[in-house]
Structure formats: C-alpha cells, structure tokens
Design a protein around this motif. Structure first.
Motif, PDB file in Angstrom:
ATOM      1  N   CYS A 250      39.758  43.998 -39.026  1.00  0.00           N
ATOM      2  CA  CYS A 250      41.000  43.839 -39.786  1.00  0.00           C
ATOM      3  C   CYS A 250      41.898  45.033 -39.525  1.00  0.00           C
ATOM      4  CB  CYS A 250      40.706  43.673 -41.274  1.00  0.00           C
ATOM      5  SG  CYS A 250      39.800  45.039 -42.029  1.00  0.00           S
ATOM      6  N   GLY A 251      43.126  44.916 -39.936  1.00  0.00           N
ATOM      7  CA  GLY A 251      44.090  45.998 -39.750  1.00  0.00           C
ATOM      8  C   GLY A 251      45.456  45.574 -40.216  1.00  0.00           C
TER       9      GLY A 251
ATOM     10  N   THR B 290      48.734  42.869 -43.676  1.00  0.00           N
ATOM     11  CA  THR B 290      47.310  43.124 -43.473  1.00  0.00           C
ATOM     12  C   THR B 290      46.668  41.844 -42.962  1.00  0.00           C
ATOM     13  OG1 THR B 290      47.352  44.636 -45.344  1.00  0.00           O
ATOM     14  CG2 THR B 290      45.183  43.901 -44.601  1.00  0.00           C
ATOM     15  N   PHE B 291      45.874  41.956 -41.905  1.00  0.00           N
ATOM     16  CA  PHE B 291      45.252  40.762 -41.336  1.00  0.00           C
ATOM     17  C   PHE B 291      43.767  40.949 -41.091  1.00  0.00           C
ATOM     18  CE2 PHE B 291      46.314  43.264 -37.642  1.00  0.00           C
ATOM     19  CZ  PHE B 291      45.211  43.104 -36.821  1.00  0.00           C
ATOM     20  N   PHE B 292      43.086  39.832 -41.076  1.00  0.00           N
ATOM     21  CA  PHE B 292      41.667  39.720 -40.712  1.00  0.00           C
ATOM     22  C   PHE B 292      41.635  38.899 -39.427  1.00  0.00           C
ATOM     23  CE2 PHE B 292      37.862  37.075 -40.645  1.00  0.00           C
ATOM     24  CZ  PHE B 292      36.846  37.988 -40.892  1.00  0.00           C
TER      25      PHE B 292
ATOM     26  N   SER C 101      35.537  39.013 -35.626  1.00  0.00           N
ATOM     27  CA  SER C 101      34.644  39.317 -36.744  1.00  0.00           C
ATOM     28  C   SER C 101      33.339  38.554 -36.565  1.00  0.00           C
ATOM     29  CB  SER C 101      35.323  38.952 -38.068  1.00  0.00           C
ATOM     30  OG  SER C 101      36.472  39.747 -38.238  1.00  0.00           O
ATOM     31  N   TRP C 102      32.234  39.237 -36.830  1.00  0.00           N
ATOM     32  CA  TRP C 102      30.908  38.759 -36.460  1.00  0.00           C
ATOM     33  C   TRP C 102      29.967  38.751 -37.664  1.00  0.00           C
ATOM     34  CZ3 TRP C 102      26.545  41.742 -37.011  1.00  0.00           C
ATOM     35  CH2 TRP C 102      25.389  41.270 -36.392  1.00  0.00           C
ATOM     36  N   LYS C 103      28.954  37.882 -37.591  1.00  0.00           N
ATOM     37  CA  LYS C 103      27.912  37.842 -38.628  1.00  0.00           C
ATOM     38  C   LYS C 103      26.566  37.499 -37.985  1.00  0.00           C
ATOM     39  CE  LYS C 103      28.654  32.967 -39.648  1.00  0.00           C
ATOM     40  NZ  LYS C 103      29.833  32.584 -38.909  1.00  0.00           N
TER      41      LYS C 103
ATOM     42  N   HIS D 154      36.050  45.630 -46.924  1.00  0.00           N
ATOM     43  CA  HIS D 154      36.701  46.203 -45.734  1.00  0.00           C
ATOM     44  C   HIS D 154      38.129  45.666 -45.615  1.00  0.00           C
ATOM     45  CE1 HIS D 154      33.686  48.611 -43.684  1.00  0.00           C
ATOM     46  NE2 HIS D 154      32.776  47.661 -43.863  1.00  0.00           N
ATOM     47  N   PHE D 155      38.281  44.374 -45.806  1.00  0.00           N
ATOM     48  CA  PHE D 155      39.596  43.734 -45.748  1.00  0.00           C
ATOM     49  C   PHE D 155      40.485  44.265 -46.878  1.00  0.00           C
ATOM     50  CE2 PHE D 155      41.730  39.234 -45.565  1.00  0.00           C
ATOM     51  CZ  PHE D 155      42.754  39.729 -44.778  1.00  0.00           C
ATOM     52  N   ASP D 156      39.917  44.411 -48.062  1.00  0.00           N
ATOM     53  CA  ASP D 156      40.667  44.935 -49.203  1.00  0.00           C
ATOM     54  C   ASP D 156      41.105  46.389 -48.968  1.00  0.00           C
ATOM     55  OD1 ASP D 156      40.261  42.465 -50.417  1.00  0.00           O
ATOM     56  OD2 ASP D 156      38.716  43.201 -51.788  1.00  0.00           O
TER      57      ASP D 156
END
Length: 178
Positions: free
Chosen positions: A51-52, A73-75, A80-82, A98-100
C-alpha cells in the motif's frame, strides 16, 4: 497554462495494477490479496500488504496561482500476498492496520500540504521536502509496527498499535478524503 502531474509513490507499473482506495467503512478481505509471489523473509510472515499513496497536482507556471493537490491512499491487490495455509481474521486485522497506517500518514501529508502549500510557487519550493520527510516517517513507522508486533504475533503489542492507529485516524479525521 495549467497542467496535471501525476506521481506515484511506487514505480510506474503499479499504476496499472488493481488498486483499492482507502475508505473508512471498507475493510480488506483475503480475496484482495491476489499475488502468488511471496517475496518476504521470515517464518512468521503470513501475508504482505502493498500500500502507499498516489498524488495528483494541478498547478500553473505562474508561481502565484493556486495549486490543487489530491493525495489518495491505495492498496495494491496484485502485489499483496497471503499464505492460504496460515491466514485467519487476526492476521487480516494486522494487514488492515498496515493499510490504515498508510492512511494516517496520508492525512498527515494532507494536513501539512493544506497548511503550507497554497500556490504553484509553494509547490515548487517546498512540497517535495514535506513529502520526503513524511514518507520517511511513514516507512519507519511501518517497520516499527512489524518489528514491535512481531508481524502481529505479539498480541499485546498488536492491541496497543490497534488503539494508537485508531486514535491517529480520529485525530486527523478532518483530513480524510470524503
């Protein structure tokens, strides 16, 4: 003459990935984590949130003209991985934070820009310095968050950060994009 300048925190190829813009009432879910590439190190890393921020600028060559700066702000879903064998709601909360955190620092950036960058001349003189300083603070905070919580494993530290992040979002609520 006015022109639009779009600059991304991340490399240009992220502009073409699938992005989710931060919204207070929209939370991430595991389907948002679309990358199959685990480029993280450590056995306790179960997921990775990319994100950033991205910002756009409308300004003039006249340094006295007003400037308009939009910071979002974007994701990035595609980066992004899991690890599907280890995910759960608790881990998802850690990743949401992290996004917040990205949104907290976007609000700090919006606040300082609103206070100090009024004209195209201001933008040319001081925006990059403000941006770089807040980006450094953001990066350091993200690192400390993962280190202190041991990527969410330390539940007491995670709870402390959950409260701190919620408090910061509330304190900077007037700098949220509606």
């Amino acid at each position: 003459m006015k022109w639009i300048l779009i600059i991304s925190l991340l490399t240009a190829n992220t502009l073409f990935g699938q992005k989710i813009l931060w919204q207070e009432n929209r939370k991430l879910n595991w389907n948002n984590f679309k990358s199959n590439v685990n480029n993280q190190k450590g056995s306790n890393v179960v997921a990775y949130t990319n994100c950033g921020w991205v910002y756009s600028v409308v300004k003039s060559t006249n340094p006295k003209s007003p400037v308009k700066i939009k910071i979002e702000t974007f994701f990035n879903e595609d980066k992004s991985w899991k690890d599907i064998k280890q995910i759960n709601d608790y881990v998802l909360n850690h990743e949401q934070k992290h996004f917040d955190i990205a949104e907290v620092f976007a609000r700090k950036l919006r606040k300082e820009v609103a206070e100090k960058v009024k004209t195209s001349g201001d933008y040319n003189r001081i925006f990059q310095g403000i941006y770089n300083r807040i980006l450094k603070e953001y990066t350091e905070f993200q690192r400390a968050y993962d280190k202190d919580t041991q990527h969410g494993v330390d539940k007491d530290k995670q709870a402390e950060y959950n409260n701190l992040i919620a408090e910061e979002l509330e304190n900077l609520k007037s700098y949220q994009i509606s």
